[in-house]
Design an enzyme around this catalytic site. Structure first.
Site, short mmCIF file in Angstrom:
data_model
loop_
_atom_site.label_atom_id
_atom_site.label_comp_id
_atom_site.label_asym_id
_atom_site.label_seq_id
_atom_site.Cartn_x
_atom_site.Cartn_y
_atom_site.Cartn_z
CB ALA A 2 -0.89 -0.01 1.23
N GLY A 184 6.07 6.05 -0.62
CA GLY A 184 7.43 5.47 -0.62
C GLY A 184 8.01 5.27 0.76
NE ARG A 185 5.87 0.80 3.65
CZ ARG A 185 4.72 0.64 2.99
NH1 ARG A 185 4.11 1.70 2.44
NH2 ARG A 185 4.15 -0.52 2.89
CB ALA A 186 9.44 9.31 2.51
CG HIS A 187 5.74 6.54 6.69
ND1 HIS A 187 4.88 6.44 5.61
CD2 HIS A 187 6.25 5.30 6.87
CE1 HIS A 187 4.87 5.19 5.19
NE2 HIS A 187 5.70 4.48 5.92
#
Ligand SMILES: Cc1cc2nc3c(=O)[nH]c(=O)nc-3n(C[C@H](O)[C@H](O)[C@H](O)COP(=O)(O)O)c2cc1C
Length: 206
Positions: A2, A184-187
């Site tokens: 996701a 891109g998981r760059a939360h």
């Protein structure tokens, strides 16, 4: 995998100075987003030896700047909090791709507040809270139902008071982190730390 793309970027300048006010805003957003239990939070406790356990409880507002929940003081969590008051709370709202983590020490609410809250609950919930020996083994569902039925009858005849073994807790927060999913998981992670007189907000790596 996701991708979290629902929200615009989160910056410290977007946040309330008070993390508990910010939490209220995110809970309101989760409610508006149609989450079934927007106030559900995982409560992690640990024994005196540091053995952890976790379960969900419901957030019931604030007392003295800390989140409140209600439970049985003799339950598994109640016994752990008695011997080790350090605890953590986690909210996760999938529809908003948001998480909040809170750490601190837990205290019991003043008795009068627990009594008032108990009175505001539906009759069945009052009976259930009074009768349940939360976290203890019970011989069967029938045995439990029978005890509930008898207690309900007694409560209808005699009224019901908040039992001493049931009531509220307040977690005094020292760390509160607001997490929001990004592509891109760059939360985004923004963490409040209590510095003794005020909160400091810092950004953490995802
Ligand atoms: C959505 C949800 C809300 C819950 N709310 C509470 C609550 O507010 N208080 C509570 O004591 N247990 C609540 N429970 C039950 C706890 O998760 C747990 O089963 C119970 O408190 C016993 O935990 P313990 O044996 O670790 O003490 C809730 C469970 C769920 C799934």
């Amino acid at each position: 995998m996701a991708q979290y793309t629902r929200n615009p970027p989160l910056d410290a300048s977007d946040l309330d100075r008070d993390p508990m006010q910010q939490l209220e805003q995110w809970i309101a957003a989760a409610r508006e987003a149609g989450m079934i239990e927007p106030t559900a939070m995982t409560l992690a406790t640990a024994s005196a030896q540091g053995v952890p356990s976790a379960r969900i409880v419901l957030y019931k507002g604030q007392h003295d700047g800390g989140p409140v929940f209600y439970s049985n003081y003799q339950s598994h969590k109640g016994r752990e909090l008695q011997e080790n008051p350090h605890a953590a709370l986690v909210f996760w709202w999938d529809r908003l791709e948001r998480q909040v983590r809170i750490e601190g020490r837990v205290e019991r609410l003043p008795r009068a507040m627990s009594d008032d809250y108990f009175k505001s609950r539906p009759f069945e919930s009052q009976v259930s809270a009074a009768v349940s020996r939360q976290s203890q083994p019970v011989a069967s569902r029938d045995a439990l139902d029978e005890r509930m039925r008898a207690a309900e009858e007694r409560a209808r005849a005699e009224g019901i008071e908040c039992p001493a073994h049931w009531g509220g807790y307040c977690l005094r927060p020292t760390v509160v982190e607001f997490w929001q999913g990004r592509h891109g998981r760059a939360h985004d992670r923004l963490c409040y730390r209590w510095m003794g007189e005020d909160w400091r907000i810092e950004r953490l790596e995802p």
